[in-house]
Design an enzyme around this catalytic site. Structure first.
Site, mmCIF file in Angstrom:
data_model
loop_
_atom_site.group_PDB
_atom_site.id
_atom_site.type_symbol
_atom_site.label_atom_id
_atom_site.label_comp_id
_atom_site.label_asym_id
_atom_site.label_seq_id
_atom_site.Cartn_x
_atom_site.Cartn_y
_atom_site.Cartn_z
ATOM 1 N N TYR A 19 0.833 -1.211 0.000
ATOM 2 C CA TYR A 19 0.000 0.000 0.000
ATOM 3 C C TYR A 19 0.865 1.258 0.000
ATOM 4 O O TYR A 19 0.678 2.164 -0.828
ATOM 5 C CB TYR A 19 -0.931 0.017 1.209
ATOM 6 N N LYS A 76 1.298 4.114 -3.193
ATOM 7 C CA LYS A 76 1.073 5.554 -3.073
ATOM 8 C C LYS A 76 2.347 6.355 -3.380
ATOM 9 O O LYS A 76 2.281 7.471 -3.906
ATOM 10 C CB LYS A 76 0.574 5.882 -1.664
#
Length: 344
Positions: free
Chosen positions: A213, A217
């Site tokens: 994750y 990003k």
């Protein structure tokens, strides 16, 4: 103007960043009288969590036309009906958008181009955290990479010329805000040593829910580093906005196990911002911030440096590699030609 690229990389520990984000930073609300009357906005993932709250805040500023871009039309209509009860004068539509599908992203962009006479704001909020490795069959990519990065960057590029063309002539620039995360500053980015980089995300051995994750990003920081060279702030202001850790959102909806669910709930209750405060970061990026925020990462309502890794010689090489790999991956949609047209 001094943007994120021009700032010195932060050497503050992530613990201090987290503490400041959660407990010390103060929201910057739109000035009294701020109005989005006559304007049209798109919010992806706007049926729940921070997307829903951000949409409400935009409507509260007298936004005239809202497009909720959602995977489930049923859930989208349920959210839209709640909004219509609060803001009956606004035109609120629900359009389908599956961020795990390139076809769906392209179809959505074509619909925006053909059906909207005006578009002023796009908030790309849709994102996921996966707790197990999962491959998207239609693309062959790991789902977190697909949704949080590849499809989001594709949608951003496809929307750029539409935002430029369909903003009022002679009016202010359109706005494109992509939801980011402070966790990018703490990303270990285990894929950085692989060549190619993006293909490494499809390796189950490198998958962990938190690092995948965070790194997904971080890739958006890298993409924006180069993207800003193709887009004028006079046409579209593009920025990244971090909402910090927020409680009562759906982002960690796939957490399994009673103990883990309880832990996430307690952590949110004791440290998390409210959705209202978290979503205000997006509204601030769209409404309060101007051309000075173009190409920037916004955190705690301020322009912040990108992740420190991007400023290193190694990071610069990998940033360029990610850029080229992304353009190659999205070549089927003509992204190079689109970006060159924005630069012309």
């Amino acid at each position: 103007m001094v943007g994120s690229k021009d700032l010195k990389p932060s050497n503050v520990s992530f613990g201090k960043v987290f503490f400041n984000n959660q407990f010390r930073a103060k929201p910057q609300w739109p000035a009294p009288g701020t109005s989005l009357s006559s304007k049209t906005a798109i919010v992806t993932g706007g049926n729940s969590g921070l997307g829903y709250e951000a949409a409400l805040q935009l409507l509260g500023l007298k936004l005239s036309h809202l497009i909720l871009a959602v995977r489930s039309l049923e859930k989208g209509e349920a959210a839209a009906n709640k909004m219509r009860q609060i803001y009956p004068k606004a035109n609120i539509e629900v359009w389908q958008l599956d961020m795990s599908s390139y076809d769906s992203v392209q179809a959505f962009a074509r619909r925006v181009e053909s059906q909207l006479s005006r578009i002023d704001i796009a908030l790309l909020n849709a994102g996921i955290i996966k707790f197990t490795f999962n491959t998207v069959k239609s693309t062959g990519h790991e789902e977190t990479l697909q949704v949080n990065y590849l499809s989001t960057m594709l949608l951003a590029v496809l929307l750029l010329p539409i935002l430029k063309a369909k903003r009022p002539q002679g009016g202010p620039p359109a706005r494109l805000t992509i939801v980011s995360a402070a966790l990018t500053l703490a990303a270990k980015f285990p894929e950085k040593d692989r060549n190619p980089v993006l293909a490494a995300f499809d390796d189950p051995k490198l998958f962990t829910n938190d690092e995948t994750y965070n790194s997904s990003k971080l890739l958006a920081h890298m993409f924006l580093w180069n993207l800003v060279d193709y887009v004028s702030a006079d046409d579209v202001i593009v920025n990244l906005a971090d909402p910090a850790w927020c409680k009562d959102t759906k982002l960690a909806r796939e957490v399994t196990g009673a103990g883990m669910k309880l832990g996430v709930k307690l952590f949110g209750a004791t440290t998390g911002r409210t959705p209202k405060v978290g979503a205000s970061c997006f509204v601030d990026a769209i409404v309060n911030k101007g051309k000075e925020s173009h190409g920037c990462f916004l955190m705690s309502w301020k322009i912040h440096p990108f992740a420190a890794y991007l400023y290193t010689p190694e990071g610069q090489v990998v940033t360029q590699r990610v850029w080229e790999e992304t353009l190659a991956e999205l070549d089927f949609a003509g992204v190079r030609a689109i970006l060159n047209s924005m630069k012309a």
